[in-house]
Design an enzyme around this catalytic site. Structure first.
Site, PDB file in Angstrom:
ATOM      1  N   GLU A   1       0.790  -1.752  -0.069  1.00 13.29           N
ATOM      2  CA  GLU A   1      -0.156  -0.324   0.210  1.00 13.29           C
ATOM      3  C   GLU A   1       1.071   1.357   0.500  1.00 13.29           C
ATOM      4  OE1 GLU A   1      -2.685  -0.050   3.105  1.00 13.29           O
ATOM      5  OE2 GLU A   1      -2.991  -2.142   2.339  1.00 13.29           O
TER       6      GLU A   1
ATOM      7  N   ASN B   1       2.079  -4.845  -3.232  1.00 16.16           N
ATOM      8  CA  ASN B   1       0.905  -5.597  -2.922  1.00 16.16           C
ATOM      9  C   ASN B   1      -0.402  -3.880  -2.563  1.00 16.16           C
ATOM     10  OD1 ASN B   1      -1.080  -7.643  -2.778  1.00 16.16           O
ATOM     11  ND2 ASN B   1      -1.364  -6.858  -0.520  1.00 16.16           N
TER      12      ASN B   1
ATOM     13  N   HIS C   1      -9.981  -6.381  -2.481  1.00 16.39           N
ATOM     14  CA  HIS C   1     -11.214  -6.277  -1.281  1.00 16.39           C
ATOM     15  C   HIS C   1     -12.620  -5.939  -2.237  1.00 16.39           C
ATOM     16  CE1 HIS C   1      -9.057  -7.857   2.150  1.00 16.39           C
ATOM     17  NE2 HIS C   1      -7.848  -6.669   1.668  1.00 16.39           N
TER      18      HIS C   1
ATOM     19  N   GLU D   1      -6.227 -11.289  -1.924  1.00 17.80           N
ATOM     20  CA  GLU D   1      -6.580 -10.637   0.002  1.00 17.80           C
ATOM     21  C   GLU D   1      -8.157 -10.719  -1.058  1.00 17.80           C
ATOM     22  OE1 GLU D   1      -5.731  -7.583   2.451  1.00 17.80           O
ATOM     23  OE2 GLU D   1      -3.233  -8.226   1.617  1.00 17.80           O
TER      24      GLU D   1
ATOM     25  N   ASP E   1     -12.195 -10.536  -0.377  1.00 18.07           N
ATOM     26  CA  ASP E   1     -13.777 -10.413  -0.415  1.00 18.07           C
ATOM     27  C   ASP E   1     -14.314  -9.594  -0.617  1.00 18.07           C
ATOM     28  OD1 ASP E   1     -12.995  -8.115   0.889  1.00 18.07           O
ATOM     29  OD2 ASP E   1     -12.105  -9.126   2.797  1.00 18.07           O
TER      30      ASP E   1
END
Length: 483
Positions: free
Chosen positions: A166, A207, A243, A271, A273
Site C-alpha cells: 500500500e 501489493n 477487497h 486478499e 473478499d
C-alpha cells in the site's frame, strides 16, 4: 521474547525435500500420505490449472475442527493474516520474535501447502519505536535490518513476499507514509534490494488495494514496475488485494492483470473478499457468487496469474464488520461454516462444477428414500423474477412445510412462454424442451422441517415470460407461495 537477530535462517524443511529428490533420482518409490482431495475442492481445481488458492490464517482458529477441515482440504497456499507483520516480528528494535509466524509456517509445511509472506514494509502495523526514528538514514537502516532478519528467517520456506504494501494513494501519488516522508522515493527500491539479498529464491511483490481496475493507482504501480524491470531492480510480482464491494468487480480486471503480466512479472489476487450490507438475502448472495466467479475466471485466463488468496475462511472471523459497519458476509463460508453460493462461483471460475446428489428410485417393497419429503411431507414454492428486454433473473425459495426433513431435493416445473435457462447458482438446473429440473447443490441438500432453501438462475425469453403454474418437489406437488 528472544533476540533472534543473529540466528541462522530456518532451513530444516528444504533438506528434507532435497532428500526426497535424491531418493526419487535413485529410482526409489516413496509413498507420501496426503489428505483426501475430492475432484471439486478448490485446491484440486487450482492445481489442475497450475495455480494456487490460498487463505489468510490466524493459527489459533485451527483449534476449531470445522475451520481446520476447510483449511486442510480446500487450500494449497497459506498467508499469515498478521503474524509476519513488523509489529509482530520486531516489537522492540532488533529484538525479533517469530513464534506466531512460525506456527503459520509449520502448518503450511505439515500440509504440503505453499507459504506466502505478508508484509515486510507497510505504513500500518509497525511498532511504535519506528515513529521515534527521526532521521531518514537511521530509518532506512532499521527498515533494511528488519527485512534482512525476517525474510532471512523464513528463507527457503516463503515462496513470495509482499515486500512493500500500500505505497500509493488512489490518485496515483506516493502515500506520504513515514517511509516516504523520511527516506524518500528510494525506499521502495531499497526494500526490494534488501529482500532479494535476504532470500534470493523468494518472489518479491508489491501489493495494494483499489488497483483491480485500470485506474490512476494501478497505472502508477505499472509505471514503477516498468521502471524497476528496465533498470534491473528486483521485482517479480504484483498483488491485487481485491477487497471488493458487492457487484463492483471491475470489467477490466482481466485486462489489468494481463498488462502487468506483459511486463514479465507474475500477478496474484492476494486478499479477496466481497462485502455486502447485512443481513444478506438470496439475491445478494447470488450476485456475490457471480463476483467470485468473475475474479477467479480473470485469474484463470491469465497465464502469469499464480492464483487467488481469500482474506479468511469464514464470515465468523472476517475483518470487514469491524472496519465497515453494516457490511459483512464477505467470504465463502458463513459464520456456521456452511458453504455459500460464493464457493460455487469460485469453483466455476477455476473450471469446476458442483457435484449434486443423483435422485434414486427403488423397486419392489417400499423402503426409505432420502430424496423424498419426510413424514407429513409438504412444500411451498415462491418464484420471483426481475426481467429486462429478453432476459430475466429468477429467484426461487423452496419451503419444507412437512414434519420431517428433506435430504436431497429435486424441483421440477415447466415453462409455457419459450423461456430458456442459461446459468444457475446454488443448484444445478437442466432443461429439456419446456421441462426444467433443479437439483440441490452439495451444501444445501438438507431442508429441515419448517425450513427453506433458495437458489437462482438467469434465462432468456421472447417477450412473454409467464411464471410456472406448478412445481413438484421430489415428485410431490407444492403449493405456490407469494413471490
Amino acid at each position: 521474547m528472544t533476540d533472534d537477530s543473529k540466528r541462522p535462517p530456518r532451513r530444516h524443511r528444504r533438506p528434507l525435500q532435497a532428500a526426497f529428490a535424491v531418493l526419487l533420482a535413485a529410482g526409489a518409490v516413496i509413498a507420501i500420505p496426503q489428505l483426501a482431495d475430492a475432484a471439486t475442492t478448490l485446491q484440486s481445481l487450482a492445481r489442475a490449472k497450475g495455480k494456487t488458492v490460498g487463505f489468510a490464517l490466524t493459527s489459533s482458529y485451527l483449534n476449531e475442527p470445522a475451520y481446520r477441515n476447510i483449511a486442510d482440504t480446500e487450500f494449497n497456499l497459506v498467508v499469515a493474516e498478521n503474524a509476519m507483520k513488523w509489529s509482530e516480528t520486531e516489537p522492540s528494535r532488533n529484538q525479533f520474535t517469530y513464534a506466531a509466524g512460525d506456527a503459520v509456517a509449520d502448518y503450511a509445511a505439515s500440509g504440503g501447502k505453499q507459504l506466502y509472506g505478508h508484509a515486510l514494509v507497510w505504513h500500518q502495523q509497525y511498532p511504535g519505536w519506528v515513529d521515534g526514528i527521526s532521521g531518514g538514514t537511521d530509518l532506512l537502516a532499521a527498515m533494511k535490518n528488519h527485512i534482512a532478519n525476517v525474510a532471512g528467517h523464513y528463507a527457503g520456506e516463503v515462496v513470495a513476499w509482499d515486500v512493500v504494501n500500500e505505497a500509493f494513494e488512489d490518485n496515483g501519488s506516493r502515500r506520504q507514509s513515514i517511509f516516504q516522508t523520511r527516506i524518500g522515493d528510494s525506499y521502495i527500491e531499497e526494500a526490494f534490494k534488501a529482500a532479494r539479498a535476504a532470500d534470493p529464491a523468494a518472489k518479491l511483490c508489491i501489493n495494494d488495494y483499489s488497483t483491480d481496475a485500470i485506474n490512476a493507482k494501478s497505472t502508477a504501480i505499472y509505471n514503477l514496475v516498468r521502471d524497476f524491470t528496465s533498470r534491473g531492480v528486483p521485482i517479480d510480482c504484483v498483488g491485487f488485494q481485491a477487497h471488493l464491494i458487492l457487484g463492483q468487480v471491475p470489467s477490466d480486471l482481466q485486462a489489468n492483470l494481463r498488462r502487468f503480466a506483459d511486463l514479465g512479472v507474475d500477478v496474484r489476487i492476494t486478499e479477496l473478499d466481497v462485502r455486502l450490507q447485512t443481513p444478506a438475502d438470496a439475491s445478494e448472495l447470488a450476485t456475490q457468487r457471480s463476483d467470485y466467479q468473475k475474479v477467479f475466471t480473470a485469474c484463470a485466463n491469465v497465464t502469469r496469474c499464480t492464483g487467488v488468496t481469500v482474506w479468511g475462511i469464514t464470515d465468523k472471523y472476517s475483518w470487514v464488520p469491524d472496519v465497515f459497519p453494516g457490511y459483512g458476509a464477505a467470504l465463502m463460508w458463513d459464520e456456521n461454516y456452511a458453504k455459500k453460493p460464493a464457493y460455487d462461483g469460485a469453483a466455476a471460475g477455476f473450471g469446476g462444477t458442483v457435484t449434486t446428489p443423483t435422485p434414486t428410485t427403488t423397486t419392489g417393497s417400499p423402503s426409505p428414500n432420502p430424496t423424498t419429503p419426510g413424514p407429513g411431507g409438504g412444500c411451498a414454492v415462491s418464484y420471483g423474477v426481475n426481467q429486462w428486454n429478453t432476459g430475466f433473473t429468477a429467484n426461487v425459495t423452496v419451503r419444507n412445510t412437512g414434519s420431517g426433513a428433506v435430504d436431497g431435493w429435486t424441483l421440477r416445473w415447466s415453462y409455457t412462454g419459450g423461456q430458456t435457462v442459461t446459468q444457475s447458482w446454488s443448484s444445478s438446473v437442466t432443461q429439456s424442451g419446456t421441462a426444467v429440473t433443479a437439483t440441490n447443490a452439495a451444501w444445501n441438500a438438507s431442508i429441515p422441517a419448517g425450513g427453506s432453501t433458495s437458489f437462482g438462475f438467469n434465462g432468456t425469453h421472447s417477450g412473454s415470460n409467464p411464471a410456472p403454474a406448478a412445481f413438484t418437489l421430489n415428485g410431490a406437488a407444492c403449493s405456490m407461495a407469494q413471490g
